[in-house]
Design an enzyme around this catalytic site. Sequence first.
Site, PDB file in Angstrom:
ATOM      1  N   HIS A  72       0.819  -1.217   0.000  1.00  0.00           N
ATOM      2  CA  HIS A  72       0.000   0.000   0.000  1.00  0.00           C
ATOM      3  C   HIS A  72       0.853   1.266   0.000  1.00  0.00           C
ATOM      4  O   HIS A  72       0.352   2.341  -0.308  1.00  0.00           O
ATOM      5  CB  HIS A  72      -1.008  -0.001   1.161  1.00  0.00           C
ATOM      6  CG  HIS A  72      -0.432   0.313   2.502  1.00  0.00           C
ATOM      7  ND1 HIS A  72      -0.081  -0.663   3.421  1.00  0.00           N
ATOM      8  CD2 HIS A  72      -0.176   1.496   3.105  1.00  0.00           C
ATOM      9  CE1 HIS A  72       0.367  -0.085   4.525  1.00  0.00           C
ATOM     10  NE2 HIS A  72       0.322   1.224   4.355  1.00  0.00           N
ATOM     11  N   ASP A 117       0.102  -7.685   1.645  1.00  0.00           N
ATOM     12  CA  ASP A 117       0.574  -6.296   1.667  1.00  0.00           C
ATOM     13  C   ASP A 117       2.097  -6.243   1.678  1.00  0.00           C
ATOM     14  O   ASP A 117       2.722  -5.926   2.689  1.00  0.00           O
ATOM     15  CB  ASP A 117      -0.015  -5.575   2.882  1.00  0.00           C
ATOM     16  CG  ASP A 117       0.191  -4.065   2.840  1.00  0.00           C
ATOM     17  OD1 ASP A 117       0.528  -3.532   1.766  1.00  0.00           O
ATOM     18  OD2 ASP A 117      -0.006  -3.428   3.897  1.00  0.00           O
ATOM     19  N   GLY A 206       2.420   6.810   9.040  1.00  0.00           N
ATOM     20  CA  GLY A 206       3.833   7.120   8.813  1.00  0.00           C
ATOM     21  C   GLY A 206       4.758   5.970   9.115  1.00  0.00           C
ATOM     22  O   GLY A 206       5.915   5.980   8.708  1.00  0.00           O
ATOM     23  N   SER A 208       3.920   2.751   8.237  1.00  0.00           N
ATOM     24  CA  SER A 208       3.667   1.720   7.225  1.00  0.00           C
ATOM     25  C   SER A 208       4.925   1.304   6.491  1.00  0.00           C
ATOM     26  O   SER A 208       5.774   2.133   6.150  1.00  0.00           O
ATOM     27  CB  SER A 208       2.688   2.252   6.177  1.00  0.00           C
ATOM     28  OG  SER A 208       1.375   2.060   6.582  1.00  0.00           O
ATOM     29  N   GLY A 209       5.009  -0.007   6.214  1.00  0.00           N
ATOM     30  CA  GLY A 209       6.123  -0.524   5.445  1.00  0.00           C
ATOM     31  C   GLY A 209       7.365  -0.787   6.258  1.00  0.00           C
ATOM     32  O   GLY A 209       8.309  -1.415   5.776  1.00  0.00           O
TER      33      GLY A 209
END
Length: 252
Positions: A72, A117, A206, A208-209
């Site tokens: 995402h 994801d 912020g 994410s990932g």
Amino acid sequence: MQRLALFFGCLLGSALALPSPALRGTKASGRIIGGTNADIADYPWQVSFQEFGLHNCGGSIISASWVLTAAHCVEGVALSWMSFRVGSSIRESGGSVLQASSGFMHAQYDSGTTDYDVAVVQVSGSLLGTNAQAVSLPSDGYDPAAGLAVTVTGWGRTRTDGFGASTLQKVDISISDRSYCQSFFSRKVTDRMVCAGQAGKSVCNGDSGGPLVSGNMQVGIVSWGKSTCEAAPAVYANVGNLRSWIRSAAGV
């Protein structure tokens, strides 16, 4: 065979919709919920995934030329917009910045369910250097057990509607039982996901990932959670479950 979705200069679709949003950032995002300052020397795999030079997501170094992040985070983002800052505790200064050159997101990624994801992005040049080293990845099928001590790092918000420092944050948490975690969410927590954290110790927009690690082994990728970040554990892409895809996409 695992499927790959190659992305180059094109846009990759629309932004992820609410509710239970993925934790992609805003340009003013700050730090992790309940966290403390962290030194990049202790988490040298952490990268700031930037769009137009501003922090928007996290990621991790998995080899000299590949970054692991959430699907995402790359959805709807052109490669020419993407860069990665490595080797710095400060998200928008220091270290080195490398430009994205190619990448893959999982072909089964679903923005409605946030399943699968995961994405990998290749950069021009070497990611490795001072305070910039690759994280270890688990074996195929590894599923972290409930109670395992883990740490998540990132530059996400300190509270749902808050601002925060630009210094890297960390919070020590533990893996949650999948059925317990499911009780917080209407969205299904699948085998491609793992839960960690608790109310008051979690991740936010912020983050994410970014990497969830046990020691120097990455077991999760920050994926999604409650719209009120302080309220519950968060959900991470399960790196062990997705390990063979990562290998097929990045050769790592």
